[in-house]
Design a protein around this motif. Structure first.
Motif, PDB file in Angstrom:
ATOM      1  N   VAL A 111      -5.083 -10.369   5.250  1.00  0.00           N
ATOM      2  CA  VAL A 111      -4.361  -9.726   4.154  1.00  0.00           C
ATOM      3  C   VAL A 111      -5.128  -8.512   3.654  1.00  0.00           C
ATOM      4  CG1 VAL A 111      -3.367 -10.050   1.852  1.00  0.00           C
ATOM      5  CG2 VAL A 111      -3.367 -11.949   3.493  1.00  0.00           C
ATOM      6  N   ILE A 112      -4.389  -7.397   3.528  1.00  0.00           N
ATOM      7  CA  ILE A 112      -4.890  -6.188   2.894  1.00  0.00           C
ATOM      8  C   ILE A 112      -3.816  -5.726   1.919  1.00  0.00           C
ATOM      9  CG2 ILE A 112      -6.298  -5.554   4.892  1.00  0.00           C
ATOM     10  CD1 ILE A 112      -4.216  -3.441   5.645  1.00  0.00           C
ATOM     11  N   GLY A 113      -4.187  -4.959   0.887  1.00  0.00           N
ATOM     12  CA  GLY A 113      -3.145  -4.434   0.014  1.00  0.00           C
ATOM     13  C   GLY A 113      -3.478  -4.381  -1.455  1.00  0.00           C
ATOM     14  N   THR A 114      -2.412  -4.170  -2.232  1.00  0.00           N
ATOM     15  CA  THR A 114      -2.515  -4.024  -3.682  1.00  0.00           C
ATOM     16  C   THR A 114      -1.416  -4.846  -4.352  1.00  0.00           C
ATOM     17  OG1 THR A 114      -1.054  -2.095  -3.844  1.00  0.00           O
ATOM     18  CG2 THR A 114      -3.371  -1.643  -3.424  1.00  0.00           C
ATOM     19  N   ILE A 139       0.885  -1.177   0.000  1.00  0.00           N
ATOM     20  CA  ILE A 139       0.000   0.000   0.000  1.00  0.00           C
ATOM     21  C   ILE A 139       0.921   1.224   0.000  1.00  0.00           C
ATOM     22  CG2 ILE A 139      -1.891   1.233   1.130  1.00  0.00           C
ATOM     23  CD1 ILE A 139      -2.895  -1.419   2.215  1.00  0.00           C
ATOM     24  N   GLN A 140       1.470   1.483  -1.186  1.00  0.00           N
ATOM     25  CA  GLN A 140       2.519   2.478  -1.361  1.00  0.00           C
ATOM     26  C   GLN A 140       1.983   3.729  -2.053  1.00  0.00           C
ATOM     27  OE1 GLN A 140       4.740  -1.235  -2.648  1.00  0.00           O
ATOM     28  NE2 GLN A 140       6.382   0.294  -2.659  1.00  0.00           N
ATOM     29  N   ASP A 141       2.514   4.867  -1.629  1.00  0.00           N
ATOM     30  CA  ASP A 141       2.017   6.154  -2.119  1.00  0.00           C
ATOM     31  C   ASP A 141       2.070   6.298  -3.635  1.00  0.00           C
ATOM     32  OD1 ASP A 141       1.178   7.174   0.317  1.00  0.00           O
ATOM     33  OD2 ASP A 141       3.164   7.941   0.805  1.00  0.00           O
ATOM     34  N   THR A 197       4.849  -5.197   3.413  1.00  0.00           N
ATOM     35  CA  THR A 197       5.748  -5.376   2.281  1.00  0.00           C
ATOM     36  C   THR A 197       5.698  -4.141   1.392  1.00  0.00           C
ATOM     37  OG1 THR A 197       4.147  -6.418   0.781  1.00  0.00           O
ATOM     38  CG2 THR A 197       5.357  -7.876   2.293  1.00  0.00           C
ATOM     39  N   GLU A 198       6.826  -3.883   0.752  1.00  0.00           N
ATOM     40  CA  GLU A 198       6.931  -2.772  -0.192  1.00  0.00           C
ATOM     41  C   GLU A 198       7.588  -3.284  -1.465  1.00  0.00           C
ATOM     42  OE1 GLU A 198       7.282   0.951   2.924  1.00  0.00           O
ATOM     43  OE2 GLU A 198       9.149   0.157   2.064  1.00  0.00           O
ATOM     44  N   GLN A 199       6.830  -3.231  -2.543  1.00  0.00           N
ATOM     45  CA  GLN A 199       7.331  -3.668  -3.845  1.00  0.00           C
ATOM     46  C   GLN A 199       8.237  -2.575  -4.419  1.00  0.00           C
ATOM     47  OE1 GLN A 199       6.684  -6.659  -5.330  1.00  0.00           O
ATOM     48  NE2 GLN A 199       7.827  -6.223  -7.174  1.00  0.00           N
ATOM     49  N   TYR A 200       9.497  -2.889  -4.587  1.00  0.00           N
ATOM     50  CA  TYR A 200      10.466  -1.979  -5.195  1.00  0.00           C
ATOM     51  C   TYR A 200      10.250  -0.524  -4.734  1.00  0.00           C
ATOM     52  CZ  TYR A 200      13.370   0.276  -8.715  1.00  0.00           C
ATOM     53  OH  TYR A 200      14.325   1.050  -9.337  1.00  0.00           O
ATOM     54  N   SER A 251       7.242   4.589  -0.504  1.00  0.00           N
ATOM     55  CA  SER A 251       7.051   3.895   0.769  1.00  0.00           C
ATOM     56  C   SER A 251       5.579   3.601   1.021  1.00  0.00           C
ATOM     57  CB  SER A 251       7.574   4.770   1.909  1.00  0.00           C
ATOM     58  OG  SER A 251       8.944   5.017   1.747  1.00  0.00           O
ATOM     59  N   THR A 252       5.347   2.813   2.052  1.00  0.00           N
ATOM     60  CA  THR A 252       3.988   2.560   2.521  1.00  0.00           C
ATOM     61  C   THR A 252       3.371   3.879   2.966  1.00  0.00           C
ATOM     62  OG1 THR A 252       4.591   0.342   3.238  1.00  0.00           O
ATOM     63  CG2 THR A 252       2.646   1.313   4.281  1.00  0.00           C
ATOM     64  N   ASN A 253       2.094   4.033   2.716  1.00  0.00           N
ATOM     65  CA  ASN A 253       1.388   5.238   3.128  1.00  0.00           C
ATOM     66  C   ASN A 253       1.681   5.537   4.592  1.00  0.00           C
ATOM     67  OD1 ASN A 253      -1.242   6.351   4.520  1.00  0.00           O
ATOM     68  ND2 ASN A 253      -1.209   7.116   2.407  1.00  0.00           N
ATOM     69  N   ARG A 254       2.099   6.735   4.883  1.00  0.00           N
ATOM     70  CA  ARG A 254       2.546   7.120   6.234  1.00  0.00           C
ATOM     71  C   ARG A 254       1.419   7.007   7.263  1.00  0.00           C
ATOM     72  NH1 ARG A 254       6.052   6.085   9.204  1.00  0.00           N
ATOM     73  NH2 ARG A 254       7.397   6.299   7.420  1.00  0.00           N
TER      74      ARG A 254
END
Length: 184
Positions: free
Chosen positions: A105-108, A19-21, A54-57, A63-66
């Motif tokens: 699990v949550i995310g994209t 869940i990255q900006d 987790t952060e994909q590349y 980064s993950t949403n603050r």
């Protein structure tokens, strides 16, 4: 087929996938996904549920949403390049140390990293619960198909509120008042 039990806070891990900006503008209904993700993160902190992020590349996708990361309690962050987090040695080592049997699990994106990670966890005999309102893809149809595939593979498709109430168990519990202030 795996037998799923009622969720229990002391058996759960919250897995936040990518869940990255820099991904957020492309994800359909991202603001709703983020709102539900923050709610479940805050409640997971009340129940002291460990979380893995987790952060994909991240060098390219950010980064993950603050706001989300700030809501989590002692989140362990793992950078990855594989779509399935289970193909990352750091993830596997971290996951095994937590000795929990239920993964929320949550995310994209639902049809890529969420799907592949969940399928690999299911293959390992882990109980996987996907919060449908806290996962997303660019194309809503891709999300829908991924959720169908995950359900066919043995994952429980549920909602953030259902998970929260399963963790809480009792309206007379000391945590209920704090939980209620988050979900209402």
């Amino acid at each position: 087929m795996m037998s799923h039990k009622n969720l229990s806070a002391d058996k759960s891990i919250l897995l936040v996938i990518d869940i990255q900006d820099n991904l957020s503008p492309a994800i359909s209904e991202f603001s709703d996904l983020l709102q539900w993700s923050i709610k479940i993160a805050k409640v997971s902190a009340i129940f002291k549920i460990p979380s893995i992020v987790t952060e994909q590349y991240p060098q390219g996708l950010g980064s993950t949403n603050r706001r989300l990361k700030d809501a989590l309690l002692n989140a362990q962050s793992i950078e990855k390049t594989h779509f399935s987090a289970c193909n990352e040695p750091t993830f596997n080592a971290t996951f095994k140390q937590l000795t929990r049997t239920q993964v929320i699990v949550i995310g994209t994106e639902s049809h890529v990293c969420v799907l592949q990670t969940c399928l690999d966890l299911i293959a390992q005999g882990i109980e996987v619960y996907v919060a449908a309102d806290a996962v997303g893809s660019q194309d809503p149809e891709h999300k829908s198909l991924a959720l169908m595939q995950l359900q066919q593979a043995g994952a429980i498709i549920t909602s953030v509120e259902s998970i929260i109430f399963q963790w809480t168990k009792n309206a007379a519990s000391p945590e209920f008042k704090a939980v209620l202030s988050i979900i209402k």
